[in-house]
Design an enzyme around this catalytic site. Structure first.
Site, PDB file in Angstrom:
ATOM      1  N   ASP A 175     -15.690  -3.530   0.176  1.00  0.00           N
ATOM      2  CA  ASP A 175     -15.186  -3.237   1.508  1.00  0.00           C
ATOM      3  C   ASP A 175     -16.394  -3.035   2.410  1.00  0.00           C
ATOM      4  OD1 ASP A 175     -12.722  -3.125   0.182  1.00  0.00           O
ATOM      5  OD2 ASP A 175     -12.969  -0.994  -0.205  1.00  0.00           O
ATOM      6  N   ASP A 192       0.850  -1.191   0.000  1.00  0.00           N
ATOM      7  CA  ASP A 192       0.000   0.000   0.000  1.00  0.00           C
ATOM      8  C   ASP A 192       0.884   1.238   0.000  1.00  0.00           C
ATOM      9  OD1 ASP A 192      -2.016  -1.835   0.260  1.00  0.00           O
ATOM     10  OD2 ASP A 192      -2.462  -1.377   2.358  1.00  0.00           O
TER      11      ASP A 192
END
Length: 243
Positions: free
Chosen positions: A134, A9
């Protein structure tokens, strides 16, 4: 075979791991994301998960050059690469896929404009499209987890499968980044509701968590914080999963 997929990330040009996806909560911050990615490859990763967090939060990808560098160096080694964060148009997806990404992860744009899934799938094949679902408290989160929709992951998952998604990446925000273990039930519910592969993410803290997800039928698991904080090594995880 079940895959363990290391997460790289990126935020502000660094490789980070956030707690619950909250900006400023970095528990890991490394200066060289490309080195981190290639380290996972050297240690046995077959797939990399690259996320531009600036793109996810702001809608504009800022770590593109780093991602291109990782793709250019990892692809010749036979590594599969999935990329997400700030993909807001067909053109964004086309750019990444043309540059060598195997799969693009669509989240916010998939909720806002579901037909983009069909467009990308028809142009590049179903295997190029991952829908990122998500969820928090049983509801799908959007816009870098900053807002909750009224839809459940199972409802959205079936809709996106019908539109041509080849994979679903399911992140359970309730456990993400906490290193307290996985809650398998939401992932299992989604796996049982669709026929396409589901990649799990969120909460993995031990190799036992990986085994639980594998036994639930997941295609693989994206793992970040547990690897970066040495809860277990990638080599240990691979060995356990091969038994």
């Amino acid at each position: 075979m079940f895959q363990i997929i290391p997460a790289v990330d990126m935020k502000g040009g660094k490789c980070v791991q956030l707690v619950q996806g909250v900006p400023g909560s970095e528990m890991v911050s490394l200066d060289d994301p490309a080195a981190a990615a290639l380290n996972w490859v050297a240690r046995g990763a077959k797939t990399l998960h690259l996320i531009d967090l600036d793109g996810a939060f702001e809608g504009k990808r800022k770590n593109g050059q780093i991602i291109e560098d990782i793709v250019a160096r990892a692809k010749p080694l036979g590594i599969e690469i999935q990329i997400g964060g700030g993909i807001r148009s067909f053109e964004d997806a086309e750019t990444l896929l043309s540059a060598g990404a195997d799969r693009v992860i669509l989240s916010t744009i998939a909720m806002q404009n579901p037909q983009i899934i069909r467009e990308i799938s028809e142009s590049f094949g179903k295997s190029a499209v991952v829908v990122g679902l998500d969820a928090k408290n049983g509801k799908v989160a959007i816009e870098g987890w900053t807002k909750l929709s009224e839809k459940s992951p199972t409802d959205v998952g079936k809709q996106f499968e019908d539109l041509g998604a080849g994979y679903i990446l399911f992140t359970n925000i309730d456990t993400e980044g906490l290193l307290k273990g996985v809650d398998v039930k939401p992932t299992k519910d989604l796996i049982d509701s669709v026929s396409i592969p589901v990649i799990a993410s969120g909460g993995v803290a031990s190799t036992d968590d990986l085994l639980k997800l594998r036994d639930a039928g997941a295609y693989g698991a994206v793992v970040g914080s547990a690897l970066y904080t040495d809860k277990f090594t990638l080599e240990e995880a691979i060995a356990v999963l091969e038994k």
